[in-house]
Write a protein that holds these residues in place. Structure first.
Motif, PDB file in Angstrom:
ATOM      1  N   THR A  88      63.478  43.199   0.512  1.00  0.00           N
ATOM      2  CA  THR A  88      62.190  43.891   0.613  1.00  0.00           C
ATOM      3  C   THR A  88      62.170  45.027   1.619  1.00  0.00           C
ATOM      4  O   THR A  88      61.681  46.127   1.334  1.00  0.00           O
ATOM      5  N   LEU A  89      62.679  44.804   2.825  1.00  0.00           N
ATOM      6  CA  LEU A  89      62.523  45.797   3.890  1.00  0.00           C
ATOM      7  C   LEU A  89      63.315  47.069   3.626  1.00  0.00           C
ATOM      8  O   LEU A  89      63.023  48.114   4.206  1.00  0.00           O
ATOM      9  N   GLY A  90      64.301  47.012   2.759  1.00  0.00           N
ATOM     10  CA  GLY A  90      65.096  48.193   2.461  1.00  0.00           C
ATOM     11  C   GLY A  90      64.365  49.247   1.669  1.00  0.00           C
ATOM     12  O   GLY A  90      64.878  50.354   1.469  1.00  0.00           O
ATOM     13  N   ARG A  91      63.131  48.941   1.227  1.00  0.00           N
ATOM     14  CA  ARG A  91      62.376  49.940   0.454  1.00  0.00           C
ATOM     15  C   ARG A  91      61.829  51.048   1.339  1.00  0.00           C
ATOM     16  O   ARG A  91      61.514  52.135   0.856  1.00  0.00           O
ATOM     17  N   ASP A  92      61.656  50.797   2.620  1.00  0.00           N
ATOM     18  CA  ASP A  92      61.196  51.822   3.550  1.00  0.00           C
ATOM     19  C   ASP A  92      62.374  52.728   3.896  1.00  0.00           C
ATOM     20  O   ASP A  92      63.416  52.251   4.352  1.00  0.00           O
ATOM     21  N   PRO A  93      62.262  54.055   3.697  1.00  0.00           N
ATOM     22  CA  PRO A  93      63.412  54.947   3.926  1.00  0.00           C
ATOM     23  C   PRO A  93      63.998  54.843   5.333  1.00  0.00           C
ATOM     24  O   PRO A  93      65.218  54.845   5.502  1.00  0.00           O
ATOM     25  N   GLN A  94      63.136  54.796   6.369  1.00  0.00           N
ATOM     26  CA  GLN A  94      63.636  54.717   7.732  1.00  0.00           C
ATOM     27  C   GLN A  94      64.370  53.409   7.969  1.00  0.00           C
ATOM     28  O   GLN A  94      65.436  53.384   8.584  1.00  0.00           O
ATOM     29  N   VAL A  95      63.800  52.334   7.459  1.00  0.00           N
ATOM     30  CA  VAL A  95      64.442  51.028   7.616  1.00  0.00           C
ATOM     31  C   VAL A  95      65.736  50.975   6.803  1.00  0.00           C
ATOM     32  O   VAL A  95      66.759  50.454   7.271  1.00  0.00           O
ATOM     33  N   ALA A  96      65.699  51.528   5.586  1.00  0.00           N
ATOM     34  CA  ALA A  96      66.895  51.520   4.737  1.00  0.00           C
ATOM     35  C   ALA A  96      68.036  52.286   5.400  1.00  0.00           C
ATOM     36  O   ALA A  96      69.197  51.876   5.337  1.00  0.00           O
ATOM     37  N   ALA A  97      67.698  53.412   6.037  1.00  0.00           N
ATOM     38  CA  ALA A  97      68.732  54.204   6.715  1.00  0.00           C
ATOM     39  C   ALA A  97      69.354  53.417   7.852  1.00  0.00           C
ATOM     40  O   ALA A  97      70.578  53.420   8.038  1.00  0.00           O
ATOM     41  N   LEU A  98      68.525  52.709   8.604  1.00  0.00           N
ATOM     42  CA  LEU A  98      69.034  51.912   9.713  1.00  0.00           C
ATOM     43  C   LEU A  98      69.832  50.729   9.206  1.00  0.00           C
ATOM     44  O   LEU A  98      70.904  50.412   9.729  1.00  0.00           O
ATOM     45  N   ALA A  99      69.330  50.065   8.159  1.00  0.00           N
ATOM     46  CA  ALA A  99      70.017  48.890   7.627  1.00  0.00           C
ATOM     47  C   ALA A  99      71.360  49.260   7.010  1.00  0.00           C
ATOM     48  O   ALA A  99      72.280  48.440   6.961  1.00  0.00           O
ATOM     49  N   GLY A 100      71.467  50.511   6.533  1.00  0.00           N
ATOM     50  CA  GLY A 100      72.727  50.924   5.932  1.00  0.00           C
ATOM     51  C   GLY A 100      73.847  51.088   6.938  1.00  0.00           C
ATOM     52  O   GLY A 100      75.022  50.891   6.607  1.00  0.00           O
ATOM     53  N   GLU A 101      73.508  51.446   8.171  1.00  0.00           N
ATOM     54  CA  GLU A 101      74.533  51.689   9.187  1.00  0.00           C
ATOM     55  C   GLU A 101      75.387  50.457   9.473  1.00  0.00           C
ATOM     56  O   GLU A 101      76.625  50.556   9.495  1.00  0.00           O
ATOM     57  N   PRO A 102      74.790  49.277   9.707  1.00  0.00           N
ATOM     58  CA  PRO A 102      75.637  48.103   9.968  1.00  0.00           C
ATOM     59  C   PRO A 102      76.537  47.746   8.796  1.00  0.00           C
ATOM     60  O   PRO A 102      77.675  47.315   8.997  1.00  0.00           O
ATOM     61  N   TRP A 103      76.045  47.949   7.554  1.00  0.00           N
ATOM     62  CA  TRP A 103      76.883  47.632   6.408  1.00  0.00           C
ATOM     63  C   TRP A 103      78.054  48.588   6.300  1.00  0.00           C
ATOM     64  O   TRP A 103      79.164  48.191   5.927  1.00  0.00           O
ATOM     65  N   VAL A 104      77.839  49.856   6.631  1.00  0.00           N
ATOM     66  CA  VAL A 104      78.958  50.808   6.654  1.00  0.00           C
ATOM     67  C   VAL A 104      79.988  50.375   7.691  1.00  0.00           C
ATOM     68  O   VAL A 104      81.202  50.396   7.438  1.00  0.00           O
ATOM     69  N   GLU A 105      79.520  49.975   8.867  1.00  0.00           N
ATOM     70  CA  GLU A 105      80.433  49.500   9.916  1.00  0.00           C
ATOM     71  C   GLU A 105      81.192  48.259   9.463  1.00  0.00           C
ATOM     72  O   GLU A 105      82.394  48.107   9.722  1.00  0.00           O
ATOM     73  N   MET A 106      80.502  47.348   8.782  1.00  0.00           N
ATOM     74  CA  MET A 106      81.158  46.132   8.296  1.00  0.00           C
ATOM     75  C   MET A 106      82.217  46.456   7.247  1.00  0.00           C
ATOM     76  O   MET A 106      83.311  45.864   7.244  1.00  0.00           O
ATOM     77  N   ILE A 107      81.909  47.396   6.363  1.00  0.00           N
ATOM     78  CA  ILE A 107      82.871  47.787   5.334  1.00  0.00           C
ATOM     79  C   ILE A 107      84.098  48.434   5.978  1.00  0.00           C
ATOM     80  O   ILE A 107      85.243  48.157   5.588  1.00  0.00           O
ATOM     81  N   GLU A 108      83.874  49.292   6.971  1.00  0.00           N
ATOM     82  CA  GLU A 108      85.001  49.930   7.655  1.00  0.00           C
ATOM     83  C   GLU A 108      85.857  48.896   8.377  1.00  0.00           C
ATOM     84  O   GLU A 108      87.098  48.964   8.345  1.00  0.00           O
ATOM     85  N   ALA A 109      85.214  47.930   9.036  1.00  0.00           N
ATOM     86  CA  ALA A 109      85.962  46.860   9.719  1.00  0.00           C
ATOM     87  C   ALA A 109      86.722  46.009   8.711  1.00  0.00           C
ATOM     88  O   ALA A 109      87.877  45.621   8.946  1.00  0.00           O
ATOM     89  N   ALA A 110      86.089  45.728   7.562  1.00  0.00           N
ATOM     90  CA  ALA A 110      86.748  44.930   6.530  1.00  0.00           C
ATOM     91  C   ALA A 110      87.950  45.667   5.955  1.00  0.00           C
ATOM     92  O   ALA A 110      88.988  45.058   5.664  1.00  0.00           O
ATOM     93  N   ALA A 111      87.837  46.985   5.788  1.00  0.00           N
ATOM     94  CA  ALA A 111      88.953  47.775   5.265  1.00  0.00           C
ATOM     95  C   ALA A 111      90.142  47.719   6.222  1.00  0.00           C
ATOM     96  O   ALA A 111      91.292  47.565   5.789  1.00  0.00           O
ATOM     97  N   ARG A 112      89.870  47.829   7.519  1.00  0.00           N
ATOM     98  CA  ARG A 112      90.960  47.729   8.501  1.00  0.00           C
ATOM     99  C   ARG A 112      91.594  46.339   8.454  1.00  0.00           C
ATOM    100  O   ARG A 112      92.818  46.187   8.574  1.00  0.00           O
ATOM    101  N   ASN A 113      90.767  45.341   8.291  1.00  0.00           N
ATOM    102  CA  ASN A 113      91.255  43.962   8.206  1.00  0.00           C
ATOM    103  C   ASN A 113      92.157  43.780   6.983  1.00  0.00           C
ATOM    104  O   ASN A 113      93.217  43.145   7.057  1.00  0.00           O
ATOM    105  N   LEU A 114      91.749  44.346   5.849  1.00  0.00           N
ATOM    106  CA  LEU A 114      92.545  44.248   4.632  1.00  0.00           C
ATOM    107  C   LEU A 114      93.873  44.983   4.773  1.00  0.00           C
ATOM    108  O   LEU A 114      94.911  44.524   4.279  1.00  0.00           O
ATOM    109  N   GLU A 115      93.863  46.128   5.435  1.00  0.00           N
ATOM    110  CA  GLU A 115      95.100  46.878   5.649  1.00  0.00           C
ATOM    111  C   GLU A 115      96.101  46.048   6.449  1.00  0.00           C
ATOM    112  O   GLU A 115      97.298  46.022   6.143  1.00  0.00           O
TER     113      GLU A 115
END
Length: 231
Positions: A109-136
């Motif tokens: 639900t909270l991701g529908r607000d643009p400001q909140v969605a932008a903030l919520a997207g940052e941790p997921w990008v960081e998690m994906i980058e960390a996961a990619a390094r882990n996979l490498e």
């Protein structure tokens, strides 16, 4: 002169605690007047501290993801096998998200607000980058398929985990944590072509070896034909 910092911090925490409660009660939304009433402040103070209602919600979401990062930190887990470690990381993530009342709202639900969605997207990008390094690292050690693209695979897996848990949290009756972990881990294991962890054989103790030798001697004695006595 009295230091105002502790009082400011306490007021900030009161506002955020009130926001968490209001979000849960309002299924992802609230009025600032209601928030101020819950927090025991003026209506203008949340604006002053956070800029807007979206700013308040965004800070609640940021603290939520701080909790996610703490949950998946494996500093206290000493298993060396990659699969064992990552399955434990998944278990801790599911445990946290199932226990945190805000999880369903933050993921959906909270991701529908643009400001909140932008903030919520940052941790997921960081998690994906960390996961990619882990996979490498796992690929260099020969623990997962070498032909997989780490960044793409990390994005697919993390996105899949997020949405799968979101569906699990919204389902009625809710799927158990154990079933959720098993289903997600089975998918990850197949996607990465990850072989199941094999336990190392236990070294035989001295007593085991003595017992084994004795058993071997008795077996040989029973199997050997008796020599006929010459008359």
């Amino acid at each position: 002169m009295t230091d105002p910092a502790p009082r400011v911090a306490q007021t900030r925490e009161r506002i955020l605690a009130a926001a968490r409660a209001a979000l849960l009660e309002g299924d992802g939304d609230f009025e600032l007047a209601e928030l101020a009433r819950r927090a025991g402040t003026s209506v203008g103070l949340p604006y002053h501290r956070f800029g807007s209602k979206s700013g308040v919600i965004a800070e609640v979401v940021r603290e939520f993801y701080d909790g996610v990062w703490r949950a998946v930190n494996l500093a206290d887990f000493d298993a060396l096998d990659w699969g064992v470690r990552e399955r434990e990381r998944l278990r801790r993530l599911v445990e946290f998200l199932y226990a945190e009342p805000l999880s369903r709202l933050v993921i959906s639900t909270l991701g529908r607000d643009p400001q909140v969605a932008a903030l919520a997207g940052e941790p997921w990008v960081e998690m994906i980058e960390a996961a990619a390094r882990n996979l490498e690292k796992a690929q260099r050690r020969g623990q997962i398929a070498a032909e997989l693209d780490p960044a793409l695979t990390a994005a697919l897996i993390n996105g899949g985990i997020r949405h799968a848990i979101g569906l699990g949290l919204a389902a009625r009756p809710r799927r158990s944590k154990e079933a959720m972990v098993e289903e997600i881990w089975g998918f990850i294991r197949r996607a990465l072509q990850l072989a199941p962890a094999v336990a190392k054989p236990r070294a035989a103790s001295r007593q085991d070896r003595r017992g084994s030798k004795g058993e071997e001697s008795r077996t040989r004695g029973a199997a050997a034909p008796r020599r006929r006595r010459n008359r």
